[in-house]
Design an enzyme around this catalytic site. Structure first.
Site, PDB file in Angstrom:
ATOM      1  N   HIS A  14      39.547 -22.057 -17.284  1.00  0.00           N
ATOM      2  CA  HIS A  14      40.937 -22.515 -17.336  1.00  0.00           C
ATOM      3  C   HIS A  14      40.965 -23.955 -17.819  1.00  0.00           C
ATOM      4  CE1 HIS A  14      40.097 -24.631 -13.523  1.00  0.00           C
ATOM      5  NE2 HIS A  14      39.432 -23.536 -13.205  1.00  0.00           N
ATOM      6  N   GLY A 168      37.226 -27.244  -3.058  1.00  0.00           N
ATOM      7  CA  GLY A 168      38.182 -26.642  -3.993  1.00  0.00           C
ATOM      8  C   GLY A 168      38.413 -25.176  -3.686  1.00  0.00           C
ATOM      9  N   ASP A 339      39.927 -29.707 -14.853  1.00  0.00           N
ATOM     10  CA  ASP A 339      38.846 -29.408 -15.788  1.00  0.00           C
ATOM     11  C   ASP A 339      39.126 -29.841 -17.229  1.00  0.00           C
ATOM     12  OD1 ASP A 339      37.165 -28.572 -13.880  1.00  0.00           O
ATOM     13  OD2 ASP A 339      37.180 -26.446 -14.418  1.00  0.00           O
ATOM     14  N   ARG A 419      50.520 -34.687 -14.867  1.00  0.00           N
ATOM     15  CA  ARG A 419      51.733 -35.440 -14.510  1.00  0.00           C
ATOM     16  C   ARG A 419      52.432 -35.957 -15.765  1.00  0.00           C
ATOM     17  NH1 ARG A 419      50.271 -33.560 -10.094  1.00  0.00           N
ATOM     18  NH2 ARG A 419      49.077 -34.743  -8.563  1.00  0.00           N
ATOM     19  N   ARG A 498      55.425 -40.338  -4.226  1.00  0.00           N
ATOM     20  CA  ARG A 498      54.235 -40.396  -5.088  1.00  0.00           C
ATOM     21  C   ARG A 498      54.623 -41.145  -6.360  1.00  0.00           C
ATOM     22  NH1 ARG A 498      52.621 -34.571  -6.950  1.00  0.00           N
ATOM     23  NH2 ARG A 498      54.233 -35.018  -8.432  1.00  0.00           N
ATOM     24  N   THR A 529      60.022 -35.964 -13.267  1.00  0.00           N
ATOM     25  CA  THR A 529      59.154 -34.795 -13.124  1.00  0.00           C
ATOM     26  C   THR A 529      58.849 -34.246 -14.514  1.00  0.00           C
ATOM     27  OG1 THR A 529      58.901 -32.660 -12.004  1.00  0.00           O
ATOM     28  CG2 THR A 529      61.089 -33.178 -12.812  1.00  0.00           C
TER      29      THR A 529
HETATM   30 FE   LIG Z   1      35.722 -29.015 -12.480  1.00  0.00          FE
END
Ligand SMILES: [Fe+2]
Length: 571
Positions: A14, A168, A339, A419, A498, A529
């Site tokens: 992914h 994770g 990733d 983000r 945040r 957002t």
């Molecule tokens: Fe990773």
């Protein structure tokens, strides 16, 4: 030296992505999901992202000196029980098919261990000469958490934890367990604020042996298995643990959540007490565990700086707790900590191994495609869309926002990382409580999920407790009690937010917009957002933005200096 960094594969992967590093400088990066328009772009190759990176520098693959890959392919294949005969030319032809990428000479390809690539992405973009390094994700080749040093341009690990201790995967297992998808870690992070953090005790499994072994293995019988079996057993093992420890609440909870989704639709589903309490107890455990790892890191490295990466580094509540603990004076988190970031890390690692240089601090991550006025105008004319061309776009947009409009804000180069940081953002007035529900509905998100603010650089202390500038929206902080009522649309149920600090240097146009909004309202913040619809990746092109605009309740869309408004009668 020109390096093309890649991540992604055709199966069980992914967040494929590509980046271009020229003489140590990161000049382009994009996730494949933005082009293929599927969130996380599961099982896709980074073809479009790589083509974009090359076009951004106006070069061909023949001009690339080295291709890097953020996984040790040989090691990973071996762990899956496959004996890989590594033919680099074939591998490259699979990643970047010759039918799309014409090249006469095959560039060299270098495979970097996954956690080293994560570590490099954050250490070499921190500007720190020395730093403790923390990588936490589902798994790399055969590790799930790595502790290390970055010193004088070199990184080394002194402790790595195996896959069956994966934090994770623990998150993924709990997501599934309480009825969400395995990729909903962000959701249960938000849900945790509603629950009782002390209702369930996960600590006996994890904290007791932390620093030496997290001790999860004893709950699972998983020796001598392939990597994918490990993953399955890991999730099965956690489920088994929950079922015995937490009785039979699993099935009714899962069933009712999914059933409610089907009947009511996503934004009307109310999570159960059980779901909230499991999420909260998990969050507490993970926070304590990671704080413990930080203490180990500080003791071992004696560095006052910490750099973090890996998917778990996107947990803003944990990051906020690390900052509050004052174990480290300075913390840097690479914004694409998932990733996708290993494309960048692999390229930076290869460069710095050769150069021996210390990396430069990045102050922004606007590394994706930009679109000209001409391109936007052509699309609007061709689509017969009425528009206005406005000279002082920041002033006009600030006025619309202060009057209650929810605005799609599309400017300059697209952000990398999950983000939105003011170039592909949905913006609204944070003073109006109803904007929280309105924006969540536009995005097809559950109403209980929080929304975040952007704040003018320098104002953090006026609105947040112990706040340091946070350019990438990756740390939760407490909102000052005297400001809770002032910005209700961006305060979470536990009184945290945040924030993203916006400086002139990082994003001048967005800074100017915030300044204009501050002039009108005396509030230097906006609700910000990511600009995407339900289950979609962030928009990339003007066409994506126009599609989103006309399929949601957005009031206005601002692209460069063009404004499109919806003409409708307000009820
Ligand atoms: Fe990773």
């Amino acid at each position: 030296m020109t390096i093309l960094g890649l991540h992604g594969w055709r199966e069980m992967e992914h967040d494929p992505a590509a980046c271009l590093v020229v003489d140590g400088k990161l000049i382009a990066m994009a996730e494949e999901e933005r082009f293929v328009r599927r969130k996380h772009a599961f099982d896709c190759l980074p073809t479009n992202a790589a083509a974009y990176c090359l076009s951004q520098a106006n070069i061909l693959l023949d001009d690339v000196d080295l291709v890097t890959y953020g996984l040790n392919y040989k090691k990973a294949s071996h762990l899956c029980g496959v004996v890989a005969k590594l033919d680099c030319e074939k591998f490259l032809d699979m990643l970047l098919p010759r039918k799309y990428f014409k090249y006469n000479k095959t560039p060299k390809i270098q495979f970097i261990d996954h956690h080293m690539a994560h570590a490099a992405s954050t250490y070499y973009t921190s500007g720190f000469k020395d730093a403790a390094v923390l990588v936490i994700d589902g798994q790399g080749e055969n590790v799930s958490t790595s502790l290390g040093y970055g010193r004088n341009g070199q990184i080394s690990f002194f402790k790595q934890f195996p896959v069956y201790d994966s934090i994770g995967y623990l998150y993924e297992a709990v997501c599934q367990y309480i009825g969400f998808s395995v990729h909903d870690a962000g959701k249960i992070m938000g849900l945790a604020a509603y629950g009782d953090r002390d209702r369930y005790n996960f600590n006996s499994i994890t904290l007791d042996h932390c620093g030496y072994s997290m001790g999860i293995k004893k709950y699972l019988n998983i020796d001598n298995q392939t990597t994918s079996d490990w993953q399955r057993t890991m999730i099965y093992g956690w489920k088994k643990y929950f079922s015995s420890e937490l009785k039979w609440q699993y099935i009714p909870s899962l069933y009712s959540y999914k059933q409610n989704h089907a009947i009511l639709g996503r934004d009307e589903v109310i999570p159960s007490r059980f779901q909230k309490d499991v999420a909260a107890s998990l969050q507490k455990t993970v926070e304590r565990l990671i704080i413990h790892l930080c203490a180990v890191l500080r003791k071992k490295t004696r560095s006052k700086n910490l750099v973090i990466s890996g998917g778990v580094a996107l947990n803003c509540s944990v990051n906020g707790k690390i900052a509050d603990s004052s174990i480290f004076e300075n913390i840097h988190i690479f914004p694409a900590a998932n990733d996708a970031g290993v494309a960048v890390g692999s390229a930076l690692y290869a460069y710095h191994q050769k150069s021996g240089a210390v990396g430069e601090k990045i102050d922004n991550i606007y590394l994706g495609p930009a679109f000209t006025d001409e391109q936007i105008k052509r699309l609007l004319c061709r689509s017969k869309i009425k528009y206005e061309l406005v000279k002082d776009i920041e002033k006009e947009t600030a006025k619309l926002l202060s009057e209650g409009c929810v605005v799609g804000w599309f400017q300059g180069r697209m952000e990398a990382g999950p983000r939105a940081l003011g170039n592909r953002s949905i913006l609204a007035d944070p003073r109006k409580k109803e904007n929280h529900e309105k924006v969540n509905r536009i995005k097809g998100r559950e109403n209980w999920r929080p929304l975040s603010p952007s704040i003018l650089y320098g104002y953090e202390g006026s609105y947040f407790e112990n706040a340091k500038p946070s350019p990438f929206m990756l740390k939760s902080v407490k909102v000052r009690s005297d400001k809770l009522e002032k910005i209700p649309a961006v305060v979470h149920v536990d009184g945290t937010a945040r924030p993203q600090s916006v400086s002139q240097k990082a994003n001048l146009r967005y800074y100017n917009l915030l300044s204009e909004f501050n002039k009108i309202t005396k509030v230097p913040l906006l609700l910000n957002t990511s600009m995407n619809g339900p289950g979609e990746p962030i928009v990339c092109s003007p066409m994506d933005a126009v599609r989103l605009f006309y399929s949601t309740g957005l009031d206005c869309l601002v692209m460069n200096n063009y404004i499109i408004k919806k003409e409708y009668e307000k009820k």
